[in-house]
Structures are given as structure tokens and as C-alpha cells.
Design an enzyme around this catalytic site. Sequence first.
Site, short mmCIF file in Angstrom:
data_model
loop_
_atom_site.label_atom_id
_atom_site.label_comp_id
_atom_site.label_asym_id
_atom_site.label_seq_id
_atom_site.Cartn_x
_atom_site.Cartn_y
_atom_site.Cartn_z
N HIS A 163 78.20 3.25 96.17
CA HIS A 163 77.98 2.22 95.15
C HIS A 163 78.65 0.92 95.57
CE1 HIS A 163 77.78 5.77 92.15
NE2 HIS A 163 76.57 5.23 92.17
N CYS A 248 85.52 4.69 88.76
CA CYS A 248 84.40 5.47 88.22
C CYS A 248 84.82 6.57 87.27
CB CYS A 248 83.54 6.03 89.35
SG CYS A 248 84.40 7.01 90.56
#
Length: 258
Positions: A163, A248
Site C-alpha cells: 500500500h 493499519c
Amino acid sequence: MSSRKALVRRPSPRLSEGLVTHIDRSPVDFDLALRQWEAYVAVLRADGWETVEVAPADDCPDGVFVEDTMVVFRNVALIARPGADPRLGETAGAEAAVTALGLSVNRVREPGTLEGGDILKVGDTVYVGRGGRTNAEGVRQLRSAFEPLGATVVAVPVSKVLHLKSAVTALPDGTVIGFPPLVDDPAAFPRFLPVPEEAGAHVVLLGGGRLLLAASAPKSAALFGDLGYEPVVVDISEFEKLEGCVTCLSVRLRELYA
């Protein structure tokens, strides 16, 4: 009145089955991971964050990485549509949690894909990583949801990591930080500061100059200390085996108003 809430989700017993894409798979110790998650949540609470547990997703190995389920700008939540099919079951519980908090809710629709880990907000600028998990239609829908609210959406390439926020995050002054070998285009950011470790690229802004980061980045912690920030270190080794990082494991909601 402005609030500071953090959405978190307990690890699934199937955590060790989580997806890996850019690293080799290593055995995950679930009991240790659970202790590390509890310690992470305790740090947030100790720093004055109200933690809100999203309903468990025990059938979703990656469910603990709750940030990927949404993007929040002001009081609007855009519920993600994961680019990996095994993660599609993670979003329903996350949507229920933000609905209960009174946020307005939009959803990424097929054929769009978008995961929250691909979003880096710096003020009203919303950087979105265009890569393996977020596609062009997901970027378009992100723009449609947030530009009317005052956001400036900037797409940047992501090819070397899972990501965008696996490669970069930002300091309180807006400087983007990253480990250069994993950043596709440092020039995409007006101010970029290289850090000496991969895990040093991942910080959570706790407030008051305090930066939450992983214990695996001691040189970066020292760098941030030299810059006048206060590093707050947590061990998340078991989640790092699954390409996870400090960002995250939670969704930080700083701009909600009651």
C-alpha cells in the site's frame, strides 16, 4: 467538539493465513500477536484516544488491519472495496461501527477497488496510491466522494510495496517520510524526508509531537527525536510478518464533531 477516536479490531484466530504479496511468508505466533495488539491499543488509550472495537471478523485473517476498510474525511466515511477478494468480508462490520458513530457513509462500488492503506492525508491533500490494491476507478470514486468536501486528491504510483502507507506517511508538519528504496516517486511530495529503515516510514500521529512507530526502527526513532518529536515505540513484529505496520492497525478519527 472535536474528538479523538480510534477504531480497532481484534486479531482473527486465522491471522497466520493473512495475505503476503511483497515478502516471504514467515510463521506467525498468534498468542504473541494478540499480546502485541493489546499493547498497541493500550498505548492509544494511554495517550487519550477513545478506542472503539469494530466487531470481530474471525473468518477474515487480515481483519485486524482495520485501516484498509475505509477512508474518512471530515465526517464522511468512504467504505472500501478491497482489491483482494479474501478481504471483502471485512467491510460490513467496519461500516456498522462508523454508522454508529454518526458518520455519513459512502461506498466504493464495483468495478472500483480501494483499500484504506493506500490513502495518506496531509491536511486537505489526500494522496492515493494507484497500485495493486487500488485501481483507477477506485481513485475516481475517491475524488467524487471527497473533492466536494474540500479535499485535493493526488494519485501517486505504488509498485514496490503493498500500500502507499507501506512506503510513506507524514510528520505533523506535513513532511512526507519514506524509505527511499520502496518509494516509487519521492518527487510526488512537496517535502520528502528519507528515513534509514523500512519500518521508520510508518508513523501514527498521537498528538502533541508524539509519534507512534515500530520497535524495528530504532534509527528512525532517533532521527525523529533529533527533530524534536517524541517517539513512542511498540513491538508489532508478528504483524510485520504480514506486511502490517502501526498505521493499519487502527483508523484514527480526529475531525468528528458532536
